[in-house]
Motif scaffolding. Sequence first.
Motif, PDB file in Angstrom:
ATOM      1  N   PRO A   1      -4.155 -11.693   4.902  1.00  0.00           N
ATOM      2  CA  PRO A   1      -3.096 -11.571   5.795  1.00  0.00           C
ATOM      3  C   PRO A   1      -1.672 -12.162   5.225  1.00  0.00           C
ATOM      4  N   ALA A   2      -0.501 -11.700   5.669  1.00  0.00           N
ATOM      5  CA  ALA A   2       0.629 -12.043   4.908  1.00  0.00           C
ATOM      6  C   ALA A   2       1.639 -12.515   6.227  1.00  0.00           C
ATOM      7  N   VAL A   3       2.669 -13.539   5.657  1.00  0.00           N
ATOM      8  CA  VAL A   3       3.595 -13.991   6.539  1.00  0.00           C
ATOM      9  C   VAL A   3       4.896 -13.890   5.563  1.00  0.00           C
TER      10      VAL A   3
ATOM     11  N   TYR B   1       6.703  -4.726  -1.286  1.00  0.00           N
ATOM     12  CA  TYR B   1       6.220  -5.608  -2.027  1.00  0.00           C
ATOM     13  C   TYR B   1       4.832  -6.198  -1.777  1.00  0.00           C
ATOM     14  N   LEU B   2       4.577  -6.739  -0.506  1.00  0.00           N
ATOM     15  CA  LEU B   2       3.365  -7.468  -0.113  1.00  0.00           C
ATOM     16  C   LEU B   2       2.211  -6.260   0.157  1.00  0.00           C
ATOM     17  N   ALA B   3       3.080  -5.392   0.898  1.00  0.00           N
ATOM     18  CA  ALA B   3       1.943  -4.294   1.150  1.00  0.00           C
ATOM     19  C   ALA B   3       1.371  -3.624  -0.170  1.00  0.00           C
TER      20      ALA B   3
ATOM     21  N   ASP C   1      -3.651  -7.410   2.951  1.00  0.00           N
ATOM     22  CA  ASP C   1      -3.916  -6.471   3.855  1.00  0.00           C
ATOM     23  C   ASP C   1      -2.466  -5.975   4.389  1.00  0.00           C
ATOM     24  N   ASP C   2      -2.612  -4.741   4.107  1.00  0.00           N
ATOM     25  CA  ASP C   2      -1.081  -4.139   4.501  1.00  0.00           C
ATOM     26  C   ASP C   2      -0.812  -3.868   6.172  1.00  0.00           C
TER      27      ASP C   2
END
Length: 688
Positions: free
Chosen positions: A459-461, A537-539, A545-546
């Motif tokens: 996961p991303a923040v 960019y993150l996705a 995990d987009d």
Amino acid sequence: MKKIFFLAWTFLFLAFIGKSQNISEYLATPFPTDLTASPDGKSVAWVFNSEGERNIFFAKAPDFEARPLTTYIGDNGVGIGSLTFSPDGKSLVYVRGNSKNSAGEAANPAQLQENTDFKIHLIDLESGDERLLSEGSGPVFSPDSRMLIFRKGRDLHQLDLNSNEPSSKIFQARGSIGSYAFSPDGKWISFVSNRGDHSFIGLWNREKQSLHYPETSLDHDRYPAWSPDGTKLAYLRIPNVNNKLPFTSHKEANPWSIRVLNMDTMKAAEVWLADPGKGSVVVRDIPAESDRIWWTPNGSLVFPWEKNGWVQLYAFNPTNGQIQHLTKGQGFVEKVNTSYLGNELLLTSNIGDIERRKIYRLDLNSFELEDLSEKGNINWTPVRIENGFVFLSSTGTRPAWPMIRYYNQEKLLAEDLFPENFPKNLVTPIGLDIQASDGFKSRAQLFLPPNHDPNKQYPAVIFLHGGSRRQMLLGFNYSQYYSNAYALQQYFAANGFIALTLNYRSGIGYGLDFREEENYGAGGASEVLDLLAAADYLAARPDVDDEKIIPWGGSYGGFLTAHGLAQAPEKFLAGVDIHGVHNWNQEIPVFAPWYEPEKFPEMAALAFQSSSMAYVENWEDPVLLIHGDDDRNVLFSESVELAEILRKQGVSVEQLVFPDEVHSFILHRNWVKAYEAAIEFIQRQIQP
């Protein structure tokens, strides 16, 4: 069924926090501020905020062993600052207390049953005795150390330190008084009289008890600076700008100038005028503090100018009219400290390391620039001591701390106070560019989890700073607000997140064109494109995990978080909005009282279209709103109104409200509670 799920989640979350260090341990390191040196360079003092317990520390030659001068106990929500040594070095004054809101109430988030207004205290450095002098703020000593002047309400007061008499108002004058100082011989007090759309330089003759405005104008005369011999007073003349919304691009204006007043004749003349175009605007708060002009020993004037697209220092020689560029390179000068030696300026800048801060010594005779920094560290606020310097320093894995360089030996001051249980699993962030759909490039920092597995999806923040005149660095920040945010990003990385920190357009550190991008803020909210590009960019990363990308931020960062959730709900899972702005037309009058949206319909229409409220009907994702209800920067009603509208749309809204708390939380425990709530909320959102 819901109760069973909640209990299961609670046990899962407790297991999660049990296997890692608590966020409170990331925030436990004492944070240093207000570093200052004595006039003889033999001692230094600073404030340590240790989990909300604020005290003054002192160290003197030859051993510079740190010891506390005050013994305040507990996280009581009362600030300490304005540390000032007397010219004779025998005493130190400081201000303890909090500012007032528009209703005249001093901040008191701990609900103390006492007066929390600003009060001035004096410490005798020989005996250690302390006494309360008066209510007030902004203390300034007379050159002979016998008198103190300070602001009390709208007036300027004086206090005889050798008398038991209370303070008295120095003079009666219209306007708001600021930027006051004694002349070198102590015979005059210079000040700025702010009067809304103009301001004057004022002079008070202490012997004759007479008030003078030697030269008045339709402009803003500001930043007075005495020559070392007291025969001249230099200041800036800044033309007024009418009907210019804050939080919009401002690249050009009627050029400002430098004027010099001859004290013998009481006549002033323009000695230098900025060019039209770049550099014609005086940048507010850069450099930090209240000065904009510094005299050299030979009578030249040093000042900041943005002529080349960077706020840098120049020297002008009034005798021959020559100007010299002193601080060249990619980067800006953020802060300038004077020195008791009188022949140097000590600078904080990002020239030479644009994602960090470096310290330099500028020789005022030769104009040579000496780099005092260590490569890869973040250094700021240097002060001169005899045979060395003291400064504040951090790294990518160590928060801010006072450092001393003495006889070419460097060490941490008060090293024994650094907490032993500070987390050891911190990572070094990676700097990168993010290109938005309009081609604009912003900067970002990427935190990968320790033992990062490129074949795993995390996961991303995304953290979004406030301001927007801020810059996140490749390490712990020099601001406690953003040092805390950096710590939370490290916490997320340590607990299985990919954390990205975005330096979006309109922030500082990257020059005029980045800071004053044409359509930012209330003029188009173009920085939202940077957030959306960061999400893309993150996705696109195979290790993210987009479907689990979550923005969070405070103030202007809350503004962008809300925009992301309203404009592109498909890119985000949820968001944490801490005291965010949601409607510019309600918020701008806080900073520009002249602005009444109904009187400026075109401005108001664009400002609203630049607000997340213009897109709120698209909002689907859960949000956590965090706000203190004595916020003086962002109206508490911004969160109240947003919650009402989202609830009507069926959006999940969670809340954490701190009674009597201000914008940058004064109580340490409120920082911990806010971050614990954000962690719990985000962890709950990413669960299957």
